[in-house]
Design an enzyme around this catalytic site. Structure first.
Site, PDB file in Angstrom:
ATOM      1  N   LYS A   1      52.660  -9.149  -1.457  1.00  0.00           N
ATOM      2  CA  LYS A   1      51.279  -9.253  -1.921  1.00  0.00           C
ATOM      3  C   LYS A   1      50.555 -10.390  -1.210  1.00  0.00           C
ATOM      4  O   LYS A   1      49.412 -10.236  -0.760  1.00  0.00           O
ATOM      5  CB  LYS A   1      51.240  -9.470  -3.427  1.00  0.00           C
ATOM      6  CG  LYS A   1      49.826  -9.576  -3.991  1.00  0.00           C
ATOM      7  CD  LYS A   1      49.823 -10.145  -5.402  1.00  0.00           C
ATOM      8  CE  LYS A   1      50.478  -9.223  -6.387  1.00  0.00           C
ATOM      9  NZ  LYS A   1      50.386  -9.757  -7.788  1.00  0.00           N
TER      10      LYS A   1
ATOM     11  N   GLY B   1      33.634   8.813 -27.358  1.00  0.00           N
ATOM     12  CA  GLY B   1      34.288   9.590 -26.315  1.00  0.00           C
ATOM     13  C   GLY B   1      35.787   9.487 -26.389  1.00  0.00           C
ATOM     14  O   GLY B   1      36.386   9.695 -27.446  1.00  0.00           O
TER      15      GLY B   1
ATOM     16  N   GLU C   1      39.078 -16.118 -19.524  1.00  0.00           N
ATOM     17  CA  GLU C   1      38.295 -15.218 -18.671  1.00  0.00           C
ATOM     18  C   GLU C   1      37.664 -14.129 -19.534  1.00  0.00           C
ATOM     19  O   GLU C   1      38.207 -13.742 -20.565  1.00  0.00           O
ATOM     20  CB  GLU C   1      39.181 -14.609 -17.584  1.00  0.00           C
ATOM     21  CG  GLU C   1      40.414 -13.847 -18.085  1.00  0.00           C
ATOM     22  CD  GLU C   1      40.157 -12.386 -18.385  1.00  0.00           C
ATOM     23  OE1 GLU C   1      39.066 -11.892 -18.038  1.00  0.00           O
ATOM     24  OE2 GLU C   1      41.034 -11.740 -18.967  1.00  0.00           O
ATOM     25  N   PHE C   2      36.519 -13.643 -19.059  1.00  0.00           N
ATOM     26  CA  PHE C   2      35.825 -12.548 -19.733  1.00  0.00           C
ATOM     27  C   PHE C   2      35.445 -11.482 -18.710  1.00  0.00           C
ATOM     28  O   PHE C   2      34.316 -10.990 -18.681  1.00  0.00           O
ATOM     29  CB  PHE C   2      34.587 -13.060 -20.468  1.00  0.00           C
ATOM     30  CG  PHE C   2      34.886 -14.054 -21.547  1.00  0.00           C
ATOM     31  CD1 PHE C   2      35.308 -13.630 -22.794  1.00  0.00           C
ATOM     32  CD2 PHE C   2      34.775 -15.417 -21.312  1.00  0.00           C
ATOM     33  CE1 PHE C   2      35.591 -14.546 -23.803  1.00  0.00           C
ATOM     34  CE2 PHE C   2      35.060 -16.335 -22.306  1.00  0.00           C
ATOM     35  CZ  PHE C   2      35.472 -15.911 -23.558  1.00  0.00           C
ATOM     36  N   LEU C   3      36.400 -11.142 -17.844  1.00  0.00           N
ATOM     37  CA  LEU C   3      36.120 -10.195 -16.763  1.00  0.00           C
ATOM     38  C   LEU C   3      36.251  -8.764 -17.246  1.00  0.00           C
ATOM     39  O   LEU C   3      37.142  -8.436 -18.033  1.00  0.00           O
ATOM     40  CB  LEU C   3      37.080 -10.414 -15.588  1.00  0.00           C
ATOM     41  CG  LEU C   3      37.163 -11.818 -14.994  1.00  0.00           C
ATOM     42  CD1 LEU C   3      38.047 -11.791 -13.752  1.00  0.00           C
ATOM     43  CD2 LEU C   3      35.782 -12.348 -14.672  1.00  0.00           C
TER      44      LEU C   3
ATOM     45  N   GLY D   1      41.109   1.867 -22.827  1.00  0.00           N
ATOM     46  CA  GLY D   1      42.470   1.753 -22.321  1.00  0.00           C
ATOM     47  C   GLY D   1      42.559   0.518 -21.457  1.00  0.00           C
ATOM     48  O   GLY D   1      41.891  -0.474 -21.685  1.00  0.00           O
TER      49      GLY D   1
ATOM     50  N   CYS E   1      44.413  -4.648 -20.728  1.00  0.00           N
ATOM     51  CA  CYS E   1      44.023  -5.831 -21.509  1.00  0.00           C
ATOM     52  C   CYS E   1      43.729  -5.507 -22.967  1.00  0.00           C
ATOM     53  O   CYS E   1      44.466  -5.925 -23.861  1.00  0.00           O
ATOM     54  CB  CYS E   1      42.815  -6.497 -20.861  1.00  0.00           C
ATOM     55  SG  CYS E   1      43.144  -7.176 -19.228  1.00  0.00           S
TER      56      CYS E   1
END
Length: 455
Positions: A37, A258, A153-155, A262, A265
C-alpha cells in the site's frame, strides 16, 4: 504555523487526512505497516476510490509536503501524531475491536522522544483515549512531556476531501490549553474561514462522534420505519418525507427512505456505542439503537420481497439486473453493502444476477465471485426480468426508460433509492415499485400530477 505531522494508518481516513494536512501547509508523513500500500501511495496511486483524493494526494507528493513510509522511525520527529486506524466490529460480539489502536500505541511509544501531541481521530468507545494515554505515558521515553487529544473525524465517503477541507465543525477533545492551541494552529486556515470549533474534554469528544453517527442512523431508520408503515397502510412515504423535510425542526437531510445504510462505519459504530453503554451500566439509554439497526436490516429483506413480487412470486430462473455494488455512490467501498446483500440473497434464491457499478466492480468480484458482472448498465439489463436500482449513482438516476426497454425482457423496475421519476417510467409502460410506495407497483400511468406536486 507549519508543523511536522505524522498520520498513523493509511486507509480512507488516514490518506484523506494526510493529504488534507498537506493542503493546509504542513509537512506530513503517512505511516502504514502494509508495504505494498505504501509503495502505491508514494507512486501517487490510491488503493481505493475517493472523489478528488488522487488529485490532492498527487499534488502534495510533488510539492514534497507529503510522503508515506512503513517505518515508525520516520514519525519520530513529528510535532503532532494523528491516529487514523480502523476500529472494526469484534468477530464475536458487537464491541469495537481496538487491536489496531493498541498496536499503533505500542509501535509509536518507543519513538516519542520529544515533546509532542498524540491525537486520536478514529471512532472509538468512550474511555479509549484515557487508556491510550496511560500506555503512552508508561512506555514513551518522553512520557512526561506528551499530550493527548481526541479530534474525531466526520468524513462521508464520496465527499471526504470536501469534509476535510470544508468541515461542518472541528471538535477538539483536549487535556490542557497547550493541546488546544496546537490543534488550533494545525487547523488555522479552516478556523480563519469560519469553521466552528467545539472544545471539550477527551471522553466528551469520543461521545460526540458516536452520538453523531447514531443520530444519523436513527434518522435514516425512522423514515424507513415510516416506509414500512406506509406499505401497510397504503400511504406514500415520498409525500410524507416531503412534508417532514419542510419542518425546520426535522430537515430533509438523511430523510430518504429506501434500502438503508451500510458501509464500514455507521453499522458497526452504533453497535459498538450500544455495547459500550451496556458495559457502563447505561444500556437502557441506547436500547433504541437495536431497533434502529433492525429496521435498517429489514429494508434489505423488503427489497428482496419487492423484486420477488415483480417476478410473480419466485426468483428461480429469473434474470435480475442489479445497478449498484458500492454501499453508497461516490466510493468503491462495498463493506456491508446493502446492494450486494440483496444481490447475494436473490442469487441464492435461484435468480440469475448481473451487477454493474461505476467504481466498485473489482471489489465486488473479489467478495462475490458467484455473481455475474457487466461493463455498463445496459449490458447488465440485457434480458432482465427485473431491473433493480440499488445504489443511487447519478448515471443510474439519469437512465431513461427508452434506453433500457430495448434490452430488457420485461419492463419492470425496482427503485430502491427513489432515484427515478416514477411517473415517467410508468407512462413508458414500466411496472415501477419502490419502498414505501406499494400502490405504484401496479398503478397504470396517468396524466395526473405526481404525488406531492404543488402547482
Amino acid at each position: 504555523m507549519v508543523y511536522l505531522i505524522s498520520v498513523l494508518g493509511c486507509g480512507y481516513l488516514g490518506v484523506t487526512h494526510a493529504a488534507g494536512m498537506a493542503e493546509l501547509g504542513h509537512t506530513v508523513v503517512g505511516i502504514d505497516v502494509d508495504a505494498e500500500k505504501v509503495a502505491l501511495l508514494n507512486e501517487g496511486r490510491l488503493p481505493f476510490f475517493e472523489t478528488g483524493l488522487d488529485t490532492l494526494m498527487t499534488r502534495h507528493l510533488r510539492s514534497g509536503r507529503l510522503r508515506f513510509s512503513t517505518s515508525y522511525e520516520d514519525a519520530a520527529d513529528a510535532d503532532v501524531h494523528f491516529i487514523c486506524v480502523g476500529t472494526p466490529q469484534q468477530p464475536q460480539g458487537t464491541s469495537a475491536d481496538l487491536s489496531y489502536i493498541d498496536a499503533v500505541a505500542t509501535r509509536l511509544a518507543p519513538h516519542l522522544t520529544k515533546e509532542c501531541l498524540v491525537v486520536g481521530k478514529s471512532t472509538v468507545p468512550v474511555g479509549t483515549a484515557a487508556h491510550l494515554w496511560s500506555v503512552l505515558r508508561e512506555h514513551a521515553p518522553a512520557g512526561d512531556v506528551l499530550s493527548m487529544a481526541w479530534n474525531p473525524e466526520f468524513l462521508s465517503e464520496g465527499k471526504a476531501v470536501a469534509d476535510t477541507l470544508r468541515p461542518d465543525r472541528i471538535v477538539l477533545g483536549v487535556q490542557n490549553a497547550h493541546s488546544e492551541k496546537t490543534l488550533r494552529d494545525v487547523y488555522a486556515p479552516l478556523i480563519e474561514n469560519g469553521v466552528p470549533v467545539v472544545v471539550s474534554d477527551l471522553p466528551t469528544a469520543e461521545v460526540i462522534k458516536s452520538a453523531a453517527n447514531s443520530f444519523t442512523a436513527t434518522k435514516i431508520s425512522f423514515i424507513n420505519a415510516m416506509a414500512e408503515f406506509c406499505e401497510a397502510s397504503g400511504a406514500d412515504v415520498k409525500v410524507v418525507t416531503e412534508a417532514l423535510a419542510y419542518d425546520t425542526r426535522i430537515g430533509g437531510q438523511f430523510l430518504t427512505s429506501g434500502l438503508g445504510f451500510g458501509g464500514g462505519c455507521m453499522p458497526k459504530d452504533i453497535r459498538a456505542f450500544q455495547a459500550r453503554a451496556d458495559e457502563l451500566g447505561a444500556g437502557r439509554s441506547l436500547a433504541f439503537l437495536a431497533e434502529v439497526d433492525a429496521v435498517n436490516l429489514r429494508r434489505r429483506d423488503r427489497l428482496v420481497e419487492l423484486i420477488r413480487e415483480q417476478c410473480d412470486g419466485t426468483l428461480r430462473g429469473r434474470r435480475i439486473a442489479v445497478l449498484g455494488a458500492a454501499f453508497k455512490p461516490g466510493t468503491d467501498d462495498i463493506r456491508d453493502s446493502p446492494a450486494l446483500h440483496v444481490a447475494d440473497v436473490v442469487q441464492r434464491e435461484g435468480g440469475e444476477v448481473t451487477v454493474h457499478d461505476p467504481k466498485a466492480m473489482d471489489n465486488a468480484r473479489r467478495s462475490f465471485p458467484e455473481l455475474n458482472y457487466a461493463p455498463d448498465a445496459l449490458s447488465a439489463a440485457a434480458g432482465a426480468d427485473v431491473v433493480a436500482l440499488l445504489t443511487d449513482w447519478q448515471e443510474f438516476a439519469a437512465l431513461k426508460p427508452a434506453q433500457l426497454e430495448r434490452t430488457v425482457r420485461h419492463r419492470r423496475i425496482v427503485d430502491a433509492r427513489h432515484a427515478l421519476d416514477d411517473v415517467e417510467w410508468r407512462r413508458s409502460g414500466w411496472t415501477y415499485s419502490a419502498p414505501g410506495r406499494p400502490s405504484l407497483a401496479t398503478a397504470p400511468p396517468t396524466e395526473q400530477a405526481p404525488p406531492g406536486h404543488r402547482p
